[in-house]
Scaffold this motif. Structure first.
Motif, mmCIF file in Angstrom:
data_model
loop_
_atom_site.group_PDB
_atom_site.id
_atom_site.type_symbol
_atom_site.label_atom_id
_atom_site.label_comp_id
_atom_site.label_asym_id
_atom_site.label_seq_id
_atom_site.Cartn_x
_atom_site.Cartn_y
_atom_site.Cartn_z
ATOM 1 N N ASN A 1 7.040 1.679 -3.112
ATOM 2 C CA ASN A 1 7.153 3.025 -3.677
ATOM 3 C C ASN A 1 8.377 3.703 -3.073
ATOM 4 O O ASN A 1 8.315 4.305 -2.003
ATOM 5 C CB ASN A 1 5.884 3.830 -3.373
ATOM 6 C CG ASN A 1 4.716 3.415 -4.234
ATOM 7 O OD1 ASN A 1 4.828 3.336 -5.448
ATOM 8 N ND2 ASN A 1 3.581 3.145 -3.599
ATOM 9 N N THR B 1 0.148 2.669 -6.820
ATOM 10 C CA THR B 1 -0.744 1.847 -5.994
ATOM 11 C C THR B 1 -2.056 1.584 -6.724
ATOM 12 O O THR B 1 -2.583 0.463 -6.709
ATOM 13 C CB THR B 1 -1.007 2.530 -4.646
ATOM 14 O OG1 THR B 1 0.251 2.806 -4.001
ATOM 15 C CG2 THR B 1 -1.836 1.641 -3.728
ATOM 16 N N TYR C 1 -3.317 -2.128 -7.837
ATOM 17 C CA TYR C 1 -4.643 -2.475 -7.310
ATOM 18 C C TYR C 1 -5.544 -2.968 -8.435
ATOM 19 O O TYR C 1 -6.185 -4.025 -8.332
ATOM 20 C CB TYR C 1 -5.244 -1.247 -6.632
ATOM 21 C CG TYR C 1 -6.675 -1.425 -6.159
ATOM 22 C CD1 TYR C 1 -6.963 -2.133 -5.000
ATOM 23 C CD2 TYR C 1 -7.730 -0.869 -6.888
ATOM 24 C CE1 TYR C 1 -8.277 -2.290 -4.572
ATOM 25 C CE2 TYR C 1 -9.041 -1.016 -6.461
ATOM 26 C CZ TYR C 1 -9.307 -1.739 -5.300
ATOM 27 O OH TYR C 1 -10.609 -1.903 -4.886
ATOM 28 N N VAL D 1 1.671 -3.084 0.265
ATOM 29 C CA VAL D 1 2.307 -1.893 -0.296
ATOM 30 C C VAL D 1 3.189 -1.271 0.774
ATOM 31 O O VAL D 1 2.786 -1.178 1.946
ATOM 32 C CB VAL D 1 1.249 -0.870 -0.763
ATOM 33 C CG1 VAL D 1 1.916 0.412 -1.273
ATOM 34 C CG2 VAL D 1 0.350 -1.477 -1.839
ATOM 35 N N ASN E 1 5.565 2.219 1.404
ATOM 36 C CA ASN E 1 5.985 3.538 0.956
ATOM 37 C C ASN E 1 7.214 3.996 1.727
ATOM 38 O O ASN E 1 7.229 3.927 2.961
ATOM 39 C CB ASN E 1 4.852 4.550 1.156
ATOM 40 C CG ASN E 1 3.642 4.245 0.309
ATOM 41 O OD1 ASN E 1 3.769 3.820 -0.833
ATOM 42 N ND2 ASN E 1 2.448 4.451 0.859
ATOM 43 N N THR F 1 -0.259 6.907 3.190
ATOM 44 C CA THR F 1 -0.094 5.530 3.669
ATOM 45 C C THR F 1 -1.220 5.146 4.614
ATOM 46 O O THR F 1 -1.839 4.078 4.474
ATOM 47 C CB THR F 1 1.265 5.379 4.383
ATOM 48 O OG1 THR F 1 2.320 5.664 3.449
ATOM 49 C CG2 THR F 1 1.448 3.990 4.948
ATOM 50 N N LEU G 1 -4.727 5.052 2.755
ATOM 51 C CA LEU G 1 -4.880 3.867 1.914
ATOM 52 C C LEU G 1 -5.019 2.599 2.751
ATOM 53 O O LEU G 1 -5.734 1.672 2.364
ATOM 54 C CB LEU G 1 -3.695 3.742 0.955
ATOM 55 C CG LEU G 1 -3.670 4.738 -0.206
ATOM 56 C CD1 LEU G 1 -2.351 4.652 -0.954
ATOM 57 C CD2 LEU G 1 -4.839 4.501 -1.152
ATOM 58 N N VAL H 1 -0.972 -1.564 3.859
ATOM 59 C CA VAL H 1 -0.161 -0.435 3.398
ATOM 60 C C VAL H 1 0.608 0.125 4.590
ATOM 61 O O VAL H 1 0.008 0.550 5.575
ATOM 62 C CB VAL H 1 -1.026 0.672 2.775
ATOM 63 C CG1 VAL H 1 -0.137 1.748 2.151
ATOM 64 C CG2 VAL H 1 -1.984 0.105 1.733
#
Length: 251
Positions: free
Chosen positions: A89, A123, A127, A138, A140, A167, A170, A180
């Motif tokens: 991201n 996300t 997912y 993931v 960010n 972040t 998650l 993450v």
């Protein structure tokens, strides 16, 4: 260089240039297939060509905070490459400079939607489409502006602070099969950050213990590490990449 990402597929948002493109280049160089997203088709097509064309990369034009675009990009990635193991991201905007007290609410909402809500939505999309059943990683892209007050770019910093919390939240929710993590760069020499250093680069860099600003390749190596199996016991962490500037209280 080893092929840490052979057989793996990534989506990198906001990747027609700058940090996003550098991350995509690093992932492809280590064996990954990538989907790049961006708003403008011409730079996106150039980026895909530079990555070796359709064999390595897919470019999908759209607005990062558009849920239909997100769903279509994820679906096309799975249809084209068969999976989606990694999400970066990277999309962010900062159209407003100045005190928070003066900002129009419409601007605030838009920055929040692109910098925070879009990251959550992307996300959610990967997912549901792949990672819930298969796992993944993931990443960010936050900012040092999200770690402490950042006068002049307080709205941007506020959204990046929320992205830091997102972040970590998650990471707790999605473990053990999905990791993450985040990166928090200081000023990196990209078109996006031009206003922070244009015509004063030496002056700005003098505040950094390493005496230079960042470049996209400073970020891409760290991104590849956190996305890779070498970081398999790391989740919910924000790696600061700042040339040491936050040691002195700067952003």
């Amino acid at each position: 260089m080893g092929k840490r990402f052979d057989g793996r597929v990534a989506i990198v948002t906001g990747a027609s240039r700058g940090i996003g493109l550098a991350i995509a280049e690093r992932l492809v160089s280590e064996g990954a297939k990538v989907t790049l997203t961006a708003r403008k088709p011409e730079p996106l097509a150039e980026a895909v060509h530079g990555l070796g064309g359709a064999e390595n990369a897919l470019g999908i034009t759209g607005k990062a905070d558009d849920e239909e675009h997100q769903a279509a990009a994820v679906a096309e990635t799975v249809a084209t490459f068969g999976r989606v193991d990694m999400l970066v991201n990277n999309t962010g905007i900062n159209p407003a400079y100045g005190p928070l007290i003066d900002l129009e609410h419409g601007v605030v909402r838009k920055v929040f939607e692109v910098n925070v809500l879009a990251a959550l939505s992307w996300t959610q999309q990967v997912y549901r489409a792949w990672m819930r059943e298969h796992g993944g990683s993931v990443l960010n892209i936050s900012s040092v502006a999200g770690l402490r007050p950042a006068p002049g770019i307080g709205l941007y910093g506020g959204t990046k602070a929320m992205l830091v919390h997102l972040t970590k939240e998650l990471a707790v929710e999605l473990g053990p099969d999905i990791r993450v993590n985040g990166l928090a760069p200081a000023v990196v020499k990209t078109k996006f950050a031009t206003a922070l250093y244009e015509n004063k680069e030496d002056e700005v860099a003098a505040n950094y213990p390493l005496r230079r600003l960042g470049v996209p390749s400073d970020i891409s190596g760290a991104a590849a590490f956190l996305l890779s199996d070498e970081a398999s016991w790391i989740t919910g962490q924000i790696l600061v990449l700042d040339g040491g500037v936050t040691l002195k209280g700067g952003v």
